[in-house]
Design a protein around this motif. Structure first.
Motif, PDB file in Angstrom:
ATOM      1  N   TYR A  57       9.459 140.839 -58.441  1.00 55.83           N
ATOM      2  CA  TYR A  57       9.219 139.870 -57.225  1.00 55.83           C
ATOM      3  C   TYR A  57      10.084 139.502 -56.524  1.00 55.83           C
ATOM      4  O   TYR A  57      10.071 139.465 -55.251  1.00 55.83           O
ATOM      5  CB  TYR A  57       8.653 138.589 -58.137  1.00 55.83           C
ATOM      6  N   SER A  58      11.665 139.573 -57.229  1.00 58.68           N
ATOM      7  CA  SER A  58      12.492 139.296 -56.171  1.00 58.68           C
ATOM      8  C   SER A  58      13.132 140.164 -55.332  1.00 58.68           C
ATOM      9  O   SER A  58      13.710 139.712 -54.295  1.00 58.68           O
ATOM     10  CB  SER A  58      13.739 138.503 -57.312  1.00 58.68           C
ATOM     11  N   GLU A  61       9.410 142.219 -51.060  1.00 55.39           N
ATOM     12  CA  GLU A  61       8.881 141.168 -49.994  1.00 55.39           C
ATOM     13  C   GLU A  61       7.468 141.497 -49.673  1.00 55.39           C
ATOM     14  O   GLU A  61       6.754 140.530 -49.383  1.00 55.39           O
ATOM     15  CB  GLU A  61       9.678 141.570 -48.641  1.00 55.39           C
ATOM     16  N   LYS A  64       4.334 140.042 -52.358  1.00 56.38           N
ATOM     17  CA  LYS A  64       4.608 138.725 -52.987  1.00 56.38           C
ATOM     18  C   LYS A  64       3.323 137.864 -53.341  1.00 56.38           C
ATOM     19  O   LYS A  64       3.398 137.070 -54.442  1.00 56.38           O
ATOM     20  CB  LYS A  64       5.621 137.969 -52.474  1.00 56.38           C
ATOM     21  N   PHE A  67       1.620 138.911 -56.746  1.00 60.12           N
ATOM     22  CA  PHE A  67       2.234 138.711 -57.987  1.00 60.12           C
ATOM     23  C   PHE A  67       1.695 137.600 -59.039  1.00 60.12           C
ATOM     24  O   PHE A  67       1.522 137.627 -60.027  1.00 60.12           O
ATOM     25  CB  PHE A  67       3.826 138.424 -57.653  1.00 60.12           C
TER      26      PHE A  67
END
Length: 176
Positions: A57-58, A61, A64, A67
């Motif tokens: 997730y981090s 981009e 997102k 998620f």
């Protein structure tokens, strides 16, 4: 090797109603510590998966917004796994009779394996690292019928596993 005399050979049909029944046998349950082991393994898998999901997730981009749905789906899968663990603990069981051993397992697909002692070639007790911490063992029976007829009974107290191993060993050595 014994040869059958074709003149005296008989192969009578058995009365199905007179065969021994396994459904009426009272099965012993697996130890509650086995449920703890299953839940620890499920929890470790969930933690690792959610860590991986967080890292992904981090780093991503583009997706997102998907998620949260993915996290809920994964959470439901792991909750289902915990439910399965409880059902496995509740439904699995074993019994030793005079001539065979019975092991019933499964939640969705139930399977009962009955192995006569004259088919057992080897009996062993296994304990992996979580088993040693929790004080449980797995009794394994290896048969002449191949891997499909082998039995592994997890979640036994070591003393019970040892007693079962000794009893089965006595019975298979007396059959030889």
């Amino acid at each position: 090797m014994a040869f059958i005399n074709p003149v005296n050979f008989e192969n009578r049909q058995l009365d199905i109603d007179s065969l021994p029944r396994y459904r009426g046998v009272e099965l012993s349950s697996l130890n509650q510590k086995y449920l703890i082991k299953l839940n620890i393994i499920t929890s470790a898998g969930a933690i690792l998966f959610f860590i991986g999901l967080g890292i992904t997730y981090s780093l991503m981009e583009t997706y997102k917004d998907l998620f949260p749905f993915l996290a809920i789906l994964v959470l439901l899968i792991f909750l289902g796994s915990y439910y399965r663990n409880f059902q496995v603990q509740k439904r699995n069981g074993y019994a030793i009779r005079e001539r065979d051993i019975i092991f019933k397992r499964g939640f969705i697909y139930k399977k009962t394996t009955i192995v006569p002692f004259n088919r057992v070639q080897h009996v062993s007790i296994e304990r992996d690292f979580p088993d040693k911490i929790l004080g449980i063992s797995t009794l394994r029976l290896f048969t002449a019928g191949g891997s499909g007829s082998d039995i592994s009974i997890p979640g036994l107290i070591p003393q019970i596993a040892n007693n079962m191993k000794e009893e089965i060993s006595k019975r298979i050595s007396s059959d030889e």
